[in-house]
Design a protein around this motif. Structure first.
Motif, PDB file in Angstrom:
ATOM      1  N   PHE A 120       0.831  -1.209   0.000  1.00  0.00           N
ATOM      2  CA  PHE A 120       0.000   0.000   0.000  1.00  0.00           C
ATOM      3  C   PHE A 120       0.866   1.259   0.000  1.00  0.00           C
ATOM      4  O   PHE A 120       0.591   2.211  -0.740  1.00  0.00           O
ATOM      5  N   LEU A 121       1.918   1.290   0.819  1.00  0.00           N
ATOM      6  CA  LEU A 121       2.786   2.468   0.891  1.00  0.00           C
ATOM      7  C   LEU A 121       3.535   2.688  -0.415  1.00  0.00           C
ATOM      8  O   LEU A 121       3.678   3.825  -0.876  1.00  0.00           O
ATOM      9  N   ILE A 122       4.011   1.592  -1.025  1.00  0.00           N
ATOM     10  CA  ILE A 122       4.709   1.719  -2.312  1.00  0.00           C
ATOM     11  C   ILE A 122       3.767   2.262  -3.386  1.00  0.00           C
ATOM     12  O   ILE A 122       4.126   3.154  -4.170  1.00  0.00           O
ATOM     13  N   ALA A 123       2.524   1.750  -3.405  1.00  0.00           N
ATOM     14  CA  ALA A 123       1.541   2.223  -4.380  1.00  0.00           C
ATOM     15  C   ALA A 123       1.198   3.692  -4.154  1.00  0.00           C
ATOM     16  O   ALA A 123       1.056   4.470  -5.109  1.00  0.00           O
ATOM     17  N   ALA A 124       1.078   4.094  -2.873  1.00  0.00           N
ATOM     18  CA  ALA A 124       0.755   5.486  -2.556  1.00  0.00           C
ATOM     19  C   ALA A 124       1.864   6.423  -3.026  1.00  0.00           C
ATOM     20  O   ALA A 124       1.602   7.476  -3.624  1.00  0.00           O
TER      21      ALA A 124
ATOM     22  N   MET B 276       1.566   9.276  -6.009  1.00  0.00           N
ATOM     23  CA  MET B 276       1.852  10.678  -5.707  1.00  0.00           C
ATOM     24  C   MET B 276       2.949  11.232  -6.620  1.00  0.00           C
ATOM     25  O   MET B 276       2.915  12.392  -7.032  1.00  0.00           O
ATOM     26  N   ALA B 277       3.924  10.389  -6.952  1.00  0.00           N
ATOM     27  CA  ALA B 277       5.047  10.851  -7.776  1.00  0.00           C
ATOM     28  C   ALA B 277       4.738  10.796  -9.266  1.00  0.00           C
ATOM     29  O   ALA B 277       5.431  11.453 -10.060  1.00  0.00           O
ATOM     30  N   LEU B 278       3.708  10.034  -9.654  1.00  0.00           N
ATOM     31  CA  LEU B 278       3.428   9.806 -11.072  1.00  0.00           C
ATOM     32  C   LEU B 278       3.219  11.099 -11.873  1.00  0.00           C
ATOM     33  O   LEU B 278       3.819  11.251 -12.949  1.00  0.00           O
ATOM     34  N   PRO B 279       2.391  12.054 -11.415  1.00  0.00           N
ATOM     35  CA  PRO B 279       2.204  13.265 -12.229  1.00  0.00           C
ATOM     36  C   PRO B 279       3.465  14.115 -12.342  1.00  0.00           C
ATOM     37  O   PRO B 279       3.675  14.770 -13.366  1.00  0.00           O
TER      38      PRO B 279
END
Length: 363
Positions: free
Chosen positions: A10-14, A18-21
């Motif tokens: 979950f933390l890795i996905a979050a 967040m960093a994707l854009p």
């Protein structure tokens, strides 16, 4: 998978979301815009999944609730009403600038009311008949938006409503670049984070609904309405609740769309939009939240990605094939192939349909 492993995932996905854009912005703001619109479609698909996936009610007019939310915010956050109604201008000399804490409840409530209004006359209809009636309802709303210009100009007709305020939360203005911790976050990325927060909240709500008594009752109606009624379930109220709950997601999505675009017109809420949203739910997997999210992301991003395929193909034919038509053809072919290979969807619900057979162990 134990709780510690789930927390790490979950933390890795979050962090990745967040960093994707910020990473995508290095290749152009257009990619961030595509991701933000994809999240809006995820929100729409999650709402329609309540009606189609949980309760088994085929709704082809879901785009009507999207339009209701969009026009509600457009009228309450633009100069249109104050320019056309002097008494509104006298009451609000500085204009109507609706804050977000009013936008979301108003959009959800108004769309939910329209959902109940749609659901009430269709309670005895099933299957194709229900689909035809809801399809007609969606077209009626679009035609109303297109013609509510005379004798009183409410929606500005086919010209649409423009000069819509950008979203704002307190001092945070979504129309301006945010400087935070040495980073420059453009407005389109701010909308991405807002839509992401709404999607996360919607997933939590849908998960609790699916595991609640109401969710189980909806699924019982989906599998066999007569048996559900015989077991004492009030199918009438449960259907109305499904229509209303699903519509609230569409209303909130519409309000976010109006703020994001800054302009709304009836052309944004055609029958094709409803068909695409239904396709997202069916393609991903009826009743399964991860599947619905996957289907929405694929079908919302696929048209934009195929622009880079349709263009070269058009050049190879010396312009004989129209790029827009070719792109729609490629989308249709991709959907046909996927549905042939995965008839229950890309990520079907384990509870949908018959249970998997129990393997026989050799003695």
């Amino acid at each position: 998978m134990n709780k510690q492993t789930k927390l790490i995932v979950f933390l890795i996905a979050a962090v990745a979301l967040m960093a994707l854009p910020l990473v995508a912005a290095q290749f152009g703001q257009g990619w961030v815009r595509i991701m933000a619109l994809a999240l809006l479609y995820v929100l729409l698909a999650l709402g329609l999944n309540i009606v189609v996936g949980y309760a088994g009610l085929l709704d082809l007019g879901y785009v009507a609730f999207y339009a209701v939310g969009a026009y509600m915010f457009a009228l309450l956050a633009s100069p249109h009403l104050t320019d056309n109604f002097p008494w509104i201008k006298e009451a609000f000399p500085n204009g109507l600038h609706t804050p977000i804490w009013m936008v979301i409840p108003l959009a959800a409530g108004l769309a939910g009311l329209f959902g109940v209004v749609l659901g009430a006359p269709t309670l005895k209809l099933r299957g194709d008949y229900l689909a035809i009636v809801t399809l007609g309802f969606g077209e009626i709303i679009r035609v109303f938006m297109n013609n509510l210009e005379y004798p009183i100009n409410i929606t500005n007709g086919p010209r649409g409503v423009s000069q819509i305020d950008a979203m704002s939360i307190g001092a945070l203005d979504f129309s301006k670049t945010l400087h935070f911790a040495g980073l420059e976050i453009p407005p389109v990325a701010l909308y991405y984070y807002l839509f992401l927060a709404l999607v996360v909240g919607s997933v939590i709500v849908c998960t609790h609904l699916a595991n609640s008594r109401i969710g189980r009752a909806w699924m019982a109606i989906r599998e066999d309405e007569i048996a559900a009624k015989a077991m004492g379930l009030n199918t009438r109220n449960l259907k109305l609740l499904a229509f209303g709950m699903g519509a609230t997601f569409g209303g909130v999505s519409g309000a976010m769309f109006a703020a994001f675009q800054g302009f709304v017109s009836p052309e944004s809420f055609t029958l094709m939009e409803s068909v695409m949203i239904v396709a997202m739910v069916v393609l991903g997997g009826l009743g399964n939240i991860p599947g619905v999210i996957l289907g929405a992301l694929l079908l919302s991003a696929l048209p934009e990605v195929l622009r880079y395929v349709a263009g070269p193909l058009q050049q190879l034919t010396d312009g004989r094939l129209d790029a827009a038509i070719l792109r729609q053809l490629l989308i249709a072919l991709a959907m046909i192939v996927i549905m042939l290979l995965r008839p229950r969807g890309l990520w079907p619900s384990p509870e949908h349909g018959k249970a998997a057979p129990t393997p026989v162990t050799a003695k």
